[in-house]
Design an enzyme around this catalytic site. Structure first.
Site, PDB file in Angstrom:
ATOM      1  N   ASP A   1      10.058  91.544 117.756  1.00  0.00           N
ATOM      2  CA  ASP A   1       8.614  91.439 117.960  1.00  0.00           C
ATOM      3  C   ASP A   1       7.861  92.571 117.266  1.00  0.00           C
ATOM      4  OD1 ASP A   1       6.372  90.225 119.498  1.00  0.00           O
ATOM      5  OD2 ASP A   1       6.277  92.205 120.421  1.00  0.00           O
TER       6      ASP A   1
ATOM      7  N   GLU B   1       9.401  89.653 112.886  1.00  0.00           N
ATOM      8  CA  GLU B   1       8.029  89.191 112.995  1.00  0.00           C
ATOM      9  C   GLU B   1       7.168  90.282 112.362  1.00  0.00           C
ATOM     10  OE1 GLU B   1       4.316  88.098 115.899  1.00  0.00           O
ATOM     11  OE2 GLU B   1       5.542  89.852 116.210  1.00  0.00           O
TER      12      GLU B   1
END
Ligand code: BGC
Length: 566
Positions: free
Chosen positions: A207, A249
């Site tokens: 993330d 990401e």
């Protein structure tokens, strides 16, 4: 628990189709209105039937649930609303038994304000945890750092009474950023990764990777220190958990995004944020030129790596990687409803963005399935699920998976009003109109069309799992064409982005004059001595396979030239 060998061999991640699951939205196995890990286990046969090779689970750690699990309270515990560690172990074992890998979500940048580390840090300047976070007396440092949740947060600094200082947060104020200059923080995150890989996970979607380190005077993203940290993490995976994968990401510009491959030493997979909005723009413009440009700038990925393509995910469609004009056009086309726009992006699901037309969903899905790298499908998009713009933030794209036509979508035993989030209600997308049970029984359903795409891709995984792409300059407006190759076979991928029917021809080198075989889509073909003539209806696609004759094999032509088309 050790994953079955085989599952982690070679560049498995370029061959697999990934499927993203917000656990709380998928299936409620214990009747409390919240989807859970055992619910995912209960639906593994469905995922197998669809042809999924890997699932990515949104964070399942103990959470304060102010940001769908991205606000972790304890990294070493499963959130009790989702199940137990035994439930996770069972899910991993059952998934592996079906040939499905399981990725977790590694949230490194921040924790919840309720996390013990932050609680200790805020109340005592002498606490060893104080330096795990970033503090300021003025809240003015790092002023070039953009605010990501710009509709919801005024600043990246928040005042904390208990601490008597401001703390830095890149996302919600309830998510203080960790201080990666503190060696103990880096060591702790490596420990977290090892802990879950030890439970058999096949890797992580990582993330918000660009933001870990902050340096005054910079935009505090994609700094060299960030790359160094993830290279160290990758080295741990390679040495201790070979064949596991990290997916970045990193919502950045093309040159910055490409760097996350680290020439093969950092992330094996990087989400293709620069391509994603361009896929929608190209469709709206009925013109693939912008796709060619982005792919030219980003392909091939370094050897052993692959791009991760996606159309939708659990967030809004972010528009940070397009120009102001393009953003304006995007919002004009896809963001007309007043409640659609969030943080400058579009909080809609795939089907409603594509006018609810199955043909458009199939076209776009086929496209990301055929590019070099791997596709990430978002749960429910395979049945054309809709969204709820009346729900706050991004909740509208996280409604219960629609398993049946009942009002609660067959997601839970509870009635709809007692579910964590209400199912979609709008007629064309309500459970009665779009659900798994119904689509399974109809051979022409979107579910079966997506399943067939995945089946064909898997049946020809040598070609589709290969590293590169050969562009074909067809010069027919609206048509996007390229070849995927793994000798002796080649697949011609043809997409008609325009609404009008088109036809054209492609020159065939002598070696490709073997009979073309359409393996997916709808196309009329006519082969003459040296060309292939094709006709596609509006918004249709085709994958056409050729097998080159093997030299010296019976019936092989005596002269085979090495020239390549495309
Ligand atoms: C996730 C979001 C989340 C944010 C903060 C993102 O990139 O995809 O859902 O809100 O990180 O963790």
């Amino acid at each position: 628990m050790v994953a079955e060998r085989g599952l982690r061999e070679g560049a498995w991640f370029r061959s697999a189709v990934f499927y993203e699951i917000p656990v709380r939205s998928f299936y409620d196995s214990n009747g409390d209105g919240i989807g859970d890990l055992s619910g995912v286990t209960a639906k593994l046969d469905y995922l197998s039937e669809l042809g999924v090779g890997a699932i990515w689970l949104l964070p399942f750690f103990r959470s304060a649930w102010r940001d769908e699990g991205y606000d972790i309270v304890d990294h070493y515990e499963i959130d009790p609303s989702l199940g137990t560690i035994e439930d996770l172990d069972r899910l991993v074992a059952e998934a592996h038994a079906r040939g499905i890998r399981v990725l977790g979500d590694l949230v490194t940048n921040h924790v919840s304000i309720d996390h013990r580390w932050f609680q200790e840090a805020r109340k005592d300047r002498a606490s060893p945890y104080r330096n795990w976070f970033l503090w300021s007396d003025s809240g003015k440092e790092f002023s070039r750092t953009r605010v990501i949740f710009r509709d919801l947060e005024p600043s990246n600094w928040a005042w904390d009474d208990a601490a008597g200082q401001y703390y830095f947060h890149r996302f919600y104020a309830t998510q203080p950023d960790l201080n990666y200059d503190e060696p103990a923080v880096r060591a702790e995150m490596f420990r977290v990764a090892r802990f879950w890989l030890g439970h058999g996970l096949d890797g992580f979607r990582c993330d918000a990777v660009p933001y870990l380190f902050k340096r005054e005077g910079t935009r505090c993203q994609s700094l060299p220190e960030v790359h160094q940290f993830f290279r160290e993490l990758r080295a741990i995976l390679d040495a201790e958990f070979p064949g596991t994968v990290l997916v970045a990401e990193a919502n950045q510009s093309v040159p910055e995004t490409v760097q996350y491959f680290g020439d093969g030493r950092e992330f094996p997979m990087v989400m293709h944020f620069p391509l994603m909005p361009n896929l929608y723009l190209a469709l709206a413009e009925q013109d693939p030129r912008r796709l060619r440009h982005v792919l030219q700038a980003t392909l091939p990925a370094p050897p052993g790596c692959g791009w991760a393509y996606f159309l939708r995910n659990h967030d809004e469609v972010t528009l940070e990687q397009v120009s102001d004009d393009e953003r304006e056009m995007f919002l004009w086309i896809y963001g007309r409803h007043p409640k659609t726009v969030l943080n400058g992006g579009v909080r809609r699901r795939l089907a409603p963005m594509l006018d609810g037309e199955d043909g458009n969903v199939v076209l776009m899905t086929a496209l990301i399935l055929s590019l070099p790298g791997a596709p990430f499908l978002y749960y429910g998009d395979e049945i054309g699920m809709g969204d709820r713009l009346d729900l706050p933030d991004r909740d509208g794209v996280r409604t219960p998976m629609q398993w049946t036509g009942e009002a609660n979508a067959g997601f839970s035993t509870l009635p709809p009003e007692r579910l964590l989030r209400p199912p979609v209600e709008d007629a064309p997308y309500a459970p009665a109109a779009r659900n798994v049970a119904d689509q399974r029984t109809r051979p022409d359903s979107l579910f079966h069309r997506i399943q067939e795409l995945i089946r064909v891709r898997s049946a020809h995984v040598e070609e589709f799992g290969s590293e590169g792409l050969l562009a074909e300059d067809v010069r027919v407006p609206g048509v996007f064409a390229f070849w995927r190759e793994q000798a002796p076979a080649r697949v011609l991928c043809l997409y008609n982005l325009s609404r009008a029917a088109v036809s054209g021809s492609i020159p065939l080198s002598p070696e490709l004059r073997a009979a073309p075989v359409p393996i997916a889509g709808e196309v009329a073909l006519e082969r003459s001595e040296s060309t292939l003539r094709y006709s596609l209806l509006g918004r249709r696609f085709a994958w056409v396979r050729f097998v080159r004759p093997v030299l010296g094999a019976p019936n092989a032509p005596s002269a085979v030239s090495g020239s390549e088309s495309g």
